[in-house]
Design a protein around this motif. Structure first.
Motif, PDB file in Angstrom:
ATOM      1  N   TYR A  17      54.732  43.295  40.482  1.00  0.00           N
ATOM      2  CA  TYR A  17      53.106  43.574  40.814  1.00  0.00           C
ATOM      3  C   TYR A  17      52.471  43.470  39.672  1.00  0.00           C
ATOM      4  CZ  TYR A  17      49.060  45.298  43.295  1.00  0.00           C
ATOM      5  OH  TYR A  17      47.924  45.517  43.756  1.00  0.00           O
ATOM      6  N   ASP A  18      51.332  42.886  39.631  1.00  0.00           N
ATOM      7  CA  ASP A  18      50.557  42.917  38.569  1.00  0.00           C
ATOM      8  C   ASP A  18      49.123  42.910  38.986  1.00  0.00           C
ATOM      9  OD1 ASP A  18      48.540  41.732  36.583  1.00  0.00           O
ATOM     10  OD2 ASP A  18      50.237  41.369  35.323  1.00  0.00           O
ATOM     11  N   LEU A  19      48.320  44.243  38.957  1.00  0.00           N
ATOM     12  CA  LEU A  19      47.091  44.606  39.370  1.00  0.00           C
ATOM     13  C   LEU A  19      45.970  43.471  38.954  1.00  0.00           C
ATOM     14  CD1 LEU A  19      45.453  46.235  41.003  1.00  0.00           C
ATOM     15  CD2 LEU A  19      45.097  47.712  39.037  1.00  0.00           C
ATOM     16  N   ILE A  20      46.104  43.043  37.512  1.00  0.00           N
ATOM     17  CA  ILE A  20      45.188  42.095  37.315  1.00  0.00           C
ATOM     18  C   ILE A  20      45.267  40.819  37.970  1.00  0.00           C
ATOM     19  CG2 ILE A  20      44.360  40.727  35.304  1.00  0.00           C
ATOM     20  CD1 ILE A  20      43.654  43.773  34.970  1.00  0.00           C
ATOM     21  N   ASP A  21      46.554  40.342  37.990  1.00  0.00           N
ATOM     22  CA  ASP A  21      46.728  39.009  38.970  1.00  0.00           C
ATOM     23  C   ASP A  21      46.351  39.266  40.392  1.00  0.00           C
ATOM     24  OD1 ASP A  21      48.173  38.067  36.708  1.00  0.00           O
ATOM     25  OD2 ASP A  21      50.088  38.152  37.458  1.00  0.00           O
ATOM     26  N   ARG A  22      46.430  40.435  40.959  1.00  0.00           N
ATOM     27  CA  ARG A  22      45.886  40.658  42.236  1.00  0.00           C
ATOM     28  C   ARG A  22      44.323  40.587  42.382  1.00  0.00           C
ATOM     29  NH1 ARG A  22      45.652  39.653  47.264  1.00  0.00           N
ATOM     30  NH2 ARG A  22      45.078  41.534  48.631  1.00  0.00           N
ATOM     31  N   LEU A  23      43.854  41.314  41.471  1.00  0.00           N
ATOM     32  CA  LEU A  23      42.468  41.167  41.459  1.00  0.00           C
ATOM     33  C   LEU A  23      41.721  39.944  41.277  1.00  0.00           C
ATOM     34  CD1 LEU A  23      41.620  44.633  39.390  1.00  0.00           C
ATOM     35  CD2 LEU A  23      41.356  44.186  42.035  1.00  0.00           C
ATOM     36  N   THR A  24      42.290  39.150  40.227  1.00  0.00           N
ATOM     37  CA  THR A  24      42.005  37.777  39.957  1.00  0.00           C
ATOM     38  C   THR A  24      42.215  37.047  41.349  1.00  0.00           C
ATOM     39  OG1 THR A  24      42.718  38.013  37.754  1.00  0.00           O
ATOM     40  CG2 THR A  24      42.653  35.656  38.541  1.00  0.00           C
ATOM     41  N   GLU A  25      43.375  37.108  42.142  1.00  0.00           N
ATOM     42  CA  GLU A  25      43.575  36.344  43.188  1.00  0.00           C
ATOM     43  C   GLU A  25      42.439  36.753  44.269  1.00  0.00           C
ATOM     44  OE1 GLU A  25      46.829  37.274  46.610  1.00  0.00           O
ATOM     45  OE2 GLU A  25      47.850  36.775  44.607  1.00  0.00           O
ATOM     46  N   LYS A  30      37.554  34.871  46.802  1.00  0.00           N
ATOM     47  CA  LYS A  30      36.048  34.978  47.154  1.00  0.00           C
ATOM     48  C   LYS A  30      35.862  36.421  48.019  1.00  0.00           C
ATOM     49  CE  LYS A  30      34.042  31.860  45.061  1.00  0.00           C
ATOM     50  NZ  LYS A  30      34.293  31.672  43.627  1.00  0.00           N
ATOM     51  N   GLU A  31      37.345  36.649  48.045  1.00  0.00           N
ATOM     52  CA  GLU A  31      37.359  38.222  48.755  1.00  0.00           C
ATOM     53  C   GLU A  31      36.721  39.448  48.320  1.00  0.00           C
ATOM     54  OE1 GLU A  31      41.285  39.297  50.813  1.00  0.00           O
ATOM     55  OE2 GLU A  31      41.819  37.134  50.234  1.00  0.00           O
ATOM     56  N   LEU A  32      36.717  39.587  46.981  1.00  0.00           N
ATOM     57  CA  LEU A  32      36.000  40.386  46.187  1.00  0.00           C
ATOM     58  C   LEU A  32      35.098  39.995  45.130  1.00  0.00           C
ATOM     59  CD1 LEU A  32      39.018  43.242  45.685  1.00  0.00           C
ATOM     60  CD2 LEU A  32      37.292  43.115  47.573  1.00  0.00           C
ATOM     61  N   ASN A  33      33.992  40.546  45.033  1.00  0.00           N
ATOM     62  CA  ASN A  33      33.191  40.476  43.912  1.00  0.00           C
ATOM     63  C   ASN A  33      33.471  41.565  43.184  1.00  0.00           C
ATOM     64  OD1 ASN A  33      31.496  42.625  44.447  1.00  0.00           O
ATOM     65  ND2 ASN A  33      30.219  41.586  45.727  1.00  0.00           N
ATOM     66  N   GLU A  34      32.706  41.541  41.895  1.00  0.00           N
ATOM     67  CA  GLU A  34      32.988  42.438  40.615  1.00  0.00           C
ATOM     68  C   GLU A  34      32.866  43.894  41.049  1.00  0.00           C
ATOM     69  OE1 GLU A  34      31.757  43.351  36.098  1.00  0.00           O
ATOM     70  OE2 GLU A  34      31.124  41.614  36.899  1.00  0.00           O
ATOM     71  N   GLN A  35      31.775  44.157  41.948  1.00  0.00           N
ATOM     72  CA  GLN A  35      31.520  45.664  42.442  1.00  0.00           C
ATOM     73  C   GLN A  35      32.574  45.919  43.346  1.00  0.00           C
ATOM     74  OE1 GLN A  35      29.612  48.046  41.015  1.00  0.00           O
ATOM     75  NE2 GLN A  35      30.801  49.227  42.359  1.00  0.00           N
ATOM     76  N   GLU A  36      33.113  44.967  44.180  1.00  0.00           N
ATOM     77  CA  GLU A  36      34.109  45.414  45.229  1.00  0.00           C
ATOM     78  C   GLU A  36      35.396  45.462  44.428  1.00  0.00           C
ATOM     79  OE1 GLU A  36      32.452  42.849  49.186  1.00  0.00           O
ATOM     80  OE2 GLU A  36      33.394  41.801  47.450  1.00  0.00           O
ATOM     81  N   GLU A  37      35.587  44.803  43.453  1.00  0.00           N
ATOM     82  CA  GLU A  37      36.908  44.984  42.453  1.00  0.00           C
ATOM     83  C   GLU A  37      36.950  46.596  41.919  1.00  0.00           C
ATOM     84  OE1 GLU A  37      37.268  42.463  39.382  1.00  0.00           O
ATOM     85  OE2 GLU A  37      37.433  40.611  40.889  1.00  0.00           O
ATOM     86  N   ILE A  38      35.614  46.913  41.527  1.00  0.00           N
ATOM     87  CA  ILE A  38      35.410  48.364  41.082  1.00  0.00           C
ATOM     88  C   ILE A  38      35.808  49.270  42.276  1.00  0.00           C
ATOM     89  CG2 ILE A  38      33.963  49.927  40.089  1.00  0.00           C
ATOM     90  CD1 ILE A  38      32.637  47.493  38.462  1.00  0.00           C
TER      91      ILE A  38
END
Length: 179
Positions: A17-25, A30-38
């Motif tokens: 598992y790689d959190l950065i990969d998951r957030l990038t994915e 387009k499931e998450l924007n920057e604020q949604e990532e936070i």
């Protein structure tokens, strides 16, 4: 990562598992924007801390005043109806003493804070015991202070959460400049 060693000694590594990969994915889809990532990261951290607070024994937090332990303590306090117990150590030599950060965080989030000042004799006293505490050689400069603060915490709680990593990375932000 996960490592698998075959009977013939071959080693294969697999990324688990790689959190950065998951957030990038999630961002790329387009499931998450920057604020949604936070918000997503905050919910993961919050849920993780909350789950570790389920205990039938007294629980507290090792608070250094750094980013990680401060965040863990804050999230613990959010989930507690009463002030959580936080523990830190300071050093008699002012150039090494960062206890003011832990004290400031404790006051800000409203914990019941305990602090112990240690000197060179306290450090030297624990050095012979280090090899008994760790099952392997460990080149971590924080191992001695961690042992001392853990002993202090154990006098009051059975379980103590802590945070270690983000502000210990070489080249990370200098907290002294943030005063």
């Amino acid at each position: 990562h996960r490592a698998e060693i075959s009977k013939n000694g071959e080693i294969s590594l697999e990324k688990w598992y790689d959190l950065i990969d998951r957030l990038t994915e999630l961002r790329d889809s387009k499931e998450l924007n920057e604020q949604e990532e936070i918000d997503y990261m905050e919910s993961l951290l919050d849920r993780s801390v909350s789950r570790r607070m389920l205990s039938d024994v007294p629980i507290g937090s090792l608070l250094s005043g750094g980013i990680d332990s401060s965040l863990v303590s804050l999230l613990m306090q959010r989930h507690s109806k009463t002030p959580i117990k936080t523990f830190s150590i300071g050093f008699a030599e002012s150039q090494f003493d960062e206890s003011r950060y832990a004290r400031a965080v404790s006051e800000l989030i409203g914990t019941e804070h305990a602090e112990l000042k240690v000197g060179p004799d306290d450090i030297l006293e624990i050095v012979p015991e280090i090899s008994k505490m760790y099952s392997e050689p460990l080149g971590d400069a924080s191992q001695i202070p961690t042992c001392i603060v853990s002993r202090m915490a154990r006098e009051n709680v059975t379980v103590a959460l802590g945070g270690d990593g983000g502000d210990e990375v070489p080249g990370s932000a200098d907290l002294d400049g943030a005063e």
